[in-house]
Design a protein around this motif. Structure first.
Motif, mmCIF file in Angstrom:
data_model
loop_
_atom_site.group_PDB
_atom_site.id
_atom_site.type_symbol
_atom_site.label_atom_id
_atom_site.label_comp_id
_atom_site.label_asym_id
_atom_site.label_seq_id
_atom_site.Cartn_x
_atom_site.Cartn_y
_atom_site.Cartn_z
ATOM 1 N N ILE A 236 0.752 -0.857 -0.341
ATOM 2 C CA ILE A 236 -0.259 0.615 -0.160
ATOM 3 C C ILE A 236 0.823 1.120 -0.038
ATOM 4 O O ILE A 236 0.893 2.356 -0.614
ATOM 5 C CB ILE A 236 -1.230 -0.437 1.326
ATOM 6 N N ILE A 237 1.945 1.389 0.661
ATOM 7 C CA ILE A 237 2.749 2.819 1.227
ATOM 8 C C ILE A 237 3.704 2.931 -0.497
ATOM 9 O O ILE A 237 3.312 3.775 -1.029
ATOM 10 C CB ILE A 237 3.699 2.347 2.188
ATOM 11 N N PHE A 238 3.601 1.539 -0.869
ATOM 12 C CA PHE A 238 4.743 1.443 -1.913
ATOM 13 C C PHE A 238 3.912 2.337 -3.911
ATOM 14 O O PHE A 238 4.190 2.858 -4.334
ATOM 15 C CB PHE A 238 5.228 0.395 -2.117
ATOM 16 N N GLY A 239 2.765 1.134 -3.273
ATOM 17 C CA GLY A 239 1.527 2.499 -4.083
ATOM 18 C C GLY A 239 1.014 3.521 -4.461
ATOM 19 O O GLY A 239 1.142 4.043 -5.319
ATOM 20 N N ILE A 240 1.384 4.406 -3.096
ATOM 21 C CA ILE A 240 0.842 5.775 -2.588
ATOM 22 C C ILE A 240 2.083 6.374 -3.011
ATOM 23 O O ILE A 240 1.507 7.279 -4.372
ATOM 24 C CB ILE A 240 0.571 5.632 -1.148
ATOM 25 N N LEU A 241 3.063 6.206 -2.819
ATOM 26 C CA LEU A 241 4.444 6.318 -3.873
ATOM 27 C C LEU A 241 4.509 7.002 -5.064
ATOM 28 O O LEU A 241 4.639 7.530 -5.717
ATOM 29 C CB LEU A 241 5.830 6.351 -2.618
ATOM 30 N N ALA A 242 3.920 5.836 -5.613
ATOM 31 C CA ALA A 242 3.870 5.523 -6.803
ATOM 32 C C ALA A 242 3.370 6.645 -7.467
ATOM 33 O O ALA A 242 3.460 7.171 -8.632
ATOM 34 C CB ALA A 242 3.802 4.464 -7.310
ATOM 35 N N ILE A 243 1.719 6.625 -6.757
ATOM 36 C CA ILE A 243 0.985 7.585 -7.157
ATOM 37 C C ILE A 243 2.043 9.016 -6.986
ATOM 38 O O ILE A 243 1.757 10.162 -8.156
ATOM 39 C CB ILE A 243 -0.391 7.606 -6.782
ATOM 40 N N ILE B 116 4.701 10.047 -7.171
ATOM 41 C CA ILE B 116 5.710 10.866 -8.011
ATOM 42 C C ILE B 116 5.004 10.541 -9.359
ATOM 43 O O ILE B 116 5.659 11.436 -9.709
ATOM 44 C CB ILE B 116 6.965 9.441 -8.519
ATOM 45 N N VAL B 117 4.001 9.868 -10.153
ATOM 46 C CA VAL B 117 3.524 10.065 -11.304
ATOM 47 C C VAL B 117 3.323 11.478 -11.583
ATOM 48 O O VAL B 117 3.366 12.130 -12.285
ATOM 49 C CB VAL B 117 3.058 9.351 -11.838
ATOM 50 N N ILE B 118 2.487 12.120 -10.127
ATOM 51 C CA ILE B 118 1.991 12.971 -9.755
ATOM 52 C C ILE B 118 3.068 14.045 -9.913
ATOM 53 O O ILE B 118 3.095 15.284 -11.233
ATOM 54 C CB ILE B 118 1.015 13.231 -8.567
ATOM 55 N N GLU B 119 4.478 13.690 -9.604
ATOM 56 C CA GLU B 119 5.100 15.147 -9.132
ATOM 57 C C GLU B 119 5.508 15.085 -10.711
ATOM 58 O O GLU B 119 5.920 16.145 -11.550
ATOM 59 C CB GLU B 119 5.944 14.827 -8.185
ATOM 60 N N LEU B 120 6.282 13.947 -11.356
ATOM 61 C CA LEU B 120 6.897 14.052 -12.681
ATOM 62 C C LEU B 120 5.858 14.388 -13.720
ATOM 63 O O LEU B 120 6.044 15.253 -14.643
ATOM 64 C CB LEU B 120 6.870 13.064 -13.708
ATOM 65 N N ALA B 121 4.392 14.668 -13.568
ATOM 66 C CA ALA B 121 3.301 15.383 -14.880
ATOM 67 C C ALA B 121 3.689 16.632 -14.409
ATOM 68 O O ALA B 121 3.606 17.597 -15.081
ATOM 69 C CB ALA B 121 2.294 14.801 -14.263
#
Length: 201
Positions: free
Chosen positions: A8-15, A17-22
């Motif tokens: 769950i924690i890794f999933g939240i971090l991935a989301i 990171i994607v938002i920051e990159l966008a």
């Protein structure tokens, strides 16, 4: 920490990171605004003014003689001829142009037996313009046929060449030389003929 919580924690971090990159991509590469160009397609231009049709029997102004050669200091006479044909004429407004650098107008003499009243008889030596307005008084016989209506006396100032021409912008135009028919106000002058003056030494 169990494996499920880690996922769950890794999933939240991935989301995140994607938002920051966008967001970073949008900041570094802003979209260009497309300006829509307007065109003139479909715009109908205003209609051009058609030239008036000149009647075959339209009135004519000419000069006699049409070509003259004379020496510096000499004086020559040029007749202004009105050919009205069968038209009955009440008024003639004459606007003559010449080169004041080589010609001097001594005088313009109206033929009073043709038009019995002179409204204007002026000569502008600076611009080289002769303005002559002739008319028939009320009750007088209208002018018909071909007649000499005035004589211009011209002196040569120096060797050269000069046109002696009527200002004429077209049949029916009123800001030029005009000829009026008795009882009417429209211009019926259809043709003009210029003169050419050659001054020798």
């Amino acid at each position: 920490m169990n494996s499920a919580l880690k996922k769950i924690i890794f999933g939240i971090l991935a989301i995140v990171i994607v938002i920051e990159l966008a967001w970073a991509y949008q900041t570094l590469n802003p979209q260009k605004t497309t300006v829509k160009k307007t065109t003139q397609e479909g715009v109908v231009p205003p209609p051009k003014k058609e030239a008036a049709v000149i009647p075959v029997d339209a009135v004519r102004l000419s000069l006699l003689p049409a070509k003259v050669s004379f020496g510096t200091g000499q004086i020559t006479n040029i007749d202004i001829v009105l050919n009205a044909g069968t038209k009955k004429i009440s008024t003639a407004d004459i606007d003559l142009k010449y080169d004041p650098n080589v010609l001097q107008i001594i005088k313009t003499t109206p033929a009073t037996k043709i038009f019995n009243k002179t409204l204007t008889n002026k000569n502008d030596e600076k611009t080289g313009r002769v303005n002559l307005s002739l008319t028939q008084t009320t009750g007088s016989v209208p002018v018909t046929g071909k007649n000499v209506i005035a004589t211009v006396s011209i002196q040569a100032l120096k060797p050269g060449l000069s046109d002696l021409s009527f200002t004429f912008n077209g049949y029916g135009e009123t800001n030029d030389s005009n000829v009026l028919e008795t009882g009417k106000t429209n211009d019926i002058l259809g043709y003009v003929e210029k003169g050419i003056l050659t001054i020798t030494k």
